[in-house]
Scaffold this active site. Structure first.
Site: not given
Ligand code: SF4
Length: 245
Positions: A126, A233
């Site tokens: 993600c 991240c």
């Molecule tokens: S922090 Fe990373 S894993 Fe969490 S919603 Fe945002 S992009 Fe997705």
């Protein structure tokens, strides 16, 4: 004016980096910014998450480069308070060129293609799609980027330097706030009455996407990706393999 030769990723040599004293009032941050903008100009991009470190860095930027280029990675999953902070920042510094960068997929498209709430089943993927790739696309257009990392924030950030060779994005990463403590940050915010994300007043020391950020009572990143075994991240980690680079 600084007497330094070009310092690009491809020509990076430690000895080309000027020595910055951390003994100044801003712990070297002002001098680093002056050098960085003299060196890179518009080839320097600030990737800002609009947390409290961003409040400080934007204030220092406004003194050195009032029309600096600022990028916000808009994952579509941020708190409404974060978007409000961006608007307050634009009012305070109207010359700054703040742009939002969107991922290639909307949240709905991501759910349809990869399953709902991917941040729970595969947060690394993600983050890769919603943060790392979009940043990579923008960084391909510049020579250097700016970040508000502080050494105190986490174990993964303790060795960050003012000027870094960034192997993930293959360019130079500049981090003026490495020596600032949490108390330094807030003293500066209060002294200059800076706009900041109001979630900081409700036990959110580090603020990212809403699904992955919880309130905590420590001044650290403990509230990010709780229970996922994840600290970053991916924007500030070395690539794991060639495909990821
Ligand atoms: S922090 Fe990373 S894993 Fe969490 S919603 Fe945002 S992009 Fe997705």
């Amino acid at each position: 004016m600084w007497d330094v030769e070009n310092l690009l990723y491809s020509t990076f040599k430690e000895e080309n980096i000027p020595i910055f004293s951390e003994a100044s009032k801003e712990k070297g941050a002002h001098a680093v910014l002056e050098w960085a903008y003299a060196q890179y100009g518009d080839q320097l991009l600030y990737a800002c998450s609009f947390g409290v470190e961003g409040s400080v860095l934007l204030h220092l930027l406004s003194q050195v480069k009032p029309d600096a280029k600022v990028l916000f990675l808009d994952t579509g999953l941020h708190f409404k308070e974060t978007y409000e902070t961006i608007e307050k920042t634009k009012e305070r510094y109207p010359l700054l060129r703040i742009e939002k960068k969107l991922p290639s997929l909307t949240v709905e498209e991501q759910s349809a293609q990869h399953g709902p709430e991917l941040w729970k089943s595969n947060p690394d993927y993600c983050c890769q799609m919603r943060k790392v790739k979009p940043l990579e696309e923008e960084l391909q257009k510049v020579d250097a980027w700016l970040s508000g990392l502080r050494r105190e924030q986490s174990s993964t950030r303790q060795n960050v330097q003012f000027v870094n060779k960034d192997d993930r994005f293959q360019l130079i990463k500049i981090c003026p706030l490495i020596h600032w403590t949490w108390d330094d940050i807030w003293a500066h915010v209060r002294k200059h009455d800076l706009p900041y994300n109001s979630l900081h007043d409700f036990d959110y020391p580090s603020i990212g996407c809403e699904p992955c950020t919880k309130a905590v009572t420590t001044n650290s990143r403990d509230g990010r990706w709780q229970g996922q075994g994840k600290l970053e991240c991916g924007l500030h980690l070395a690539p794991k393999n060639k495909e990821e680079a």
